[in-house]
Design a protein around this motif. Structure first.
Motif, PDB file in Angstrom:
ATOM      1  N   LYS A 326       0.795  -1.216   0.092  1.00 16.68           N
ATOM      2  CA  LYS A 326      -0.016   0.031  -0.074  1.00 16.68           C
ATOM      3  C   LYS A 326       0.638   1.213  -0.099  1.00 16.68           C
ATOM      4  N   VAL A 327       1.952   1.342   0.973  1.00 15.54           N
ATOM      5  CA  VAL A 327       2.722   2.535   0.763  1.00 15.54           C
ATOM      6  C   VAL A 327       3.609   2.644  -0.300  1.00 15.54           C
ATOM      7  N   GLU A 328       3.899   1.591  -1.061  1.00 12.88           N
ATOM      8  CA  GLU A 328       4.717   1.436  -2.247  1.00 12.88           C
ATOM      9  C   GLU A 328       3.794   2.132  -3.432  1.00 12.88           C
ATOM     10  N   GLU A 329       2.544   1.873  -3.408  1.00  7.95           N
ATOM     11  CA  GLU A 329       1.732   2.230  -4.644  1.00  7.95           C
ATOM     12  C   GLU A 329       0.895   3.703  -4.283  1.00  7.95           C
ATOM     13  N   GLU A 330       0.646   4.047  -2.988  1.00  5.96           N
ATOM     14  CA  GLU A 330      -0.057   5.127  -2.878  1.00  5.96           C
ATOM     15  C   GLU A 330       0.443   6.240  -2.042  1.00  5.96           C
TER      16      GLU A 330
END
Length: 351
Positions: A326-330
């Protein structure tokens, strides 16, 4: 600008007037703009450090302003809609004078009166409305709350915080203890945390300092909460190791958290978060996917969520992987940069 200890009454009065409207800082801003070509100004937490009066100078120089809303100062004189250990929005429902009636600022009538005057003066001058092109909200909750406060909805933009992913190496296997990282103050829910973990067969490490640190240490000692370690303030490699070796992060806040960076840090290290279902937290902590949510202040439910995860180490690892994804994408820097540049271009009138 601040009311530092040792200031006499006359000096404090002068400081207060500068905080309301600083002709001195306006002059300095004008000098700065004469020396440097500026396309746009981006304000962060300038209330008492710089004074928003400098917005008037920027407008006169035709320099657009964007402002990130890290807190709720535009609607709450003490920034956080939190008073006497509970959420308080009386200034929205009953009027700004409630800050005086309730002595919201450290229980002081004088300081509360100053904050009331500050809000009234800046409101009469429309210092934010006429000068700020866009207000950036790190959470959708913040955006909705500022619309409720009365900020022009057309000027409100949602841009989440970001983190430098490359600086964090995830660890999905280490489950040595549970971690809390934050300020030791009432709105952070430390008392709820202590009650929840009392007697559990797991170590809890509390990292940070704050005005209620001594009180919480005394409470833990008085209640024989022996599985809690107060680590104090940590930074650098010490803090990184504390994150890496944790099973998951606890975030028991009882105020309207905006978009806590500690959540992004935990996610980047591959750690799920057990957090309060309040403010912007549930936008980041997805129930059953990147962590678990509980009712703010409910230590029994928090205890249940902690035990649920501790009995499922494989779930902790899977949630940690989802959190990292999630942190990588958003929440990466490139996404943040693109969104920020769009706002800058709109503010500058570019298509």
């Amino acid at each position: 600008m601040s009311f530092d200890a040792g200031q006499g009454l006359v000096r404090k009065l002068g400081t207060a007037l500068r905080m309301l409207y600083s002709f001195e800082n306006n002059k300095l801003m004008g000098m700065l703009l004469s020396d440097y070509k500026v396309d746009i100004a981006h304000a962060h937490n300038i209330y008492h450090r710089v004074c928003p009066s400098v917005f008037d100078v920027l407008r006169k120089h035709d320099i657009p302003v964007v402002m990130t809303l890290h807190d709720y100062k535009l609607g709450c004189s003490i920034y956080n809609f939190y008073r006497d250990d509970q959420i308080c929005t009386e200034c929205l429902s009953a009027g700004k004078y409630r800050v005086i009636k309730n002595r919201c600022t450290k229980g002081s009538l004088t300081q509360s009166l100053f904050h009331y005057l500050e809000a009234e003066v800046h409101g009469l001058l429309d210092i934010y409305g006429k000068n700020v092109a866009f207000f950036i909200c790190p959470s959708l909750f913040s955006l909705r709350k500022h619309a409720e406060i009365g900020v022009d909805e057309k000027k409100l933009v949602h841009i989440p915080n970001f983190i430098n992913i490359a600086a964090y190496e995830p660890d999905y296997e280490k489950h040595d203890y549970i971690l809390f990282v934050g300020r030791l103050s009432g709105e952070k829910g430390i008392r709820t945390l202590l009650d929840a973990v009392r007697g559990l067969d797991v170590q809890v490490r509390i990292v940070g300092e704050g005005p209620m640190g001594d009180e919480y240490r005394a409470y833990a000692k008085d209640k024989n909460i022996n599985n809690v370690v107060f680590e104090g303030y940590k930074t650098g490699e010490e803090l990184r190791n504390l994150f890496r070796n944790a099973a998951f992060l606890l975030l028991p806040s009882e105020w309207y958290e905006n978009a806590p960076m500690t959540v992004l840090e935990a996610f980047a290290y591959g750690k799920p978060v057990v957090g309060s279902d309040i403010g912007g937290i549930p936008e980041m902590v997805v129930e059953g996917k990147t962590g678990l949510l509980f009712k703010p202040g409910d230590y029994k439910e928090l205890r249940e969520k902690i035990n649920y995860l501790l009995s499922r180490p494989s779930m902790i690892a899977e949630m940690g992987k989802e959190a990292r994804k999630k942190v990588e994408e958003e929440y990466n820097s490139e996404v943040h940069y693109q969104r920020l540049m769009e706002v800058y271009e709109r503010a500058c009138g570019k298509k």
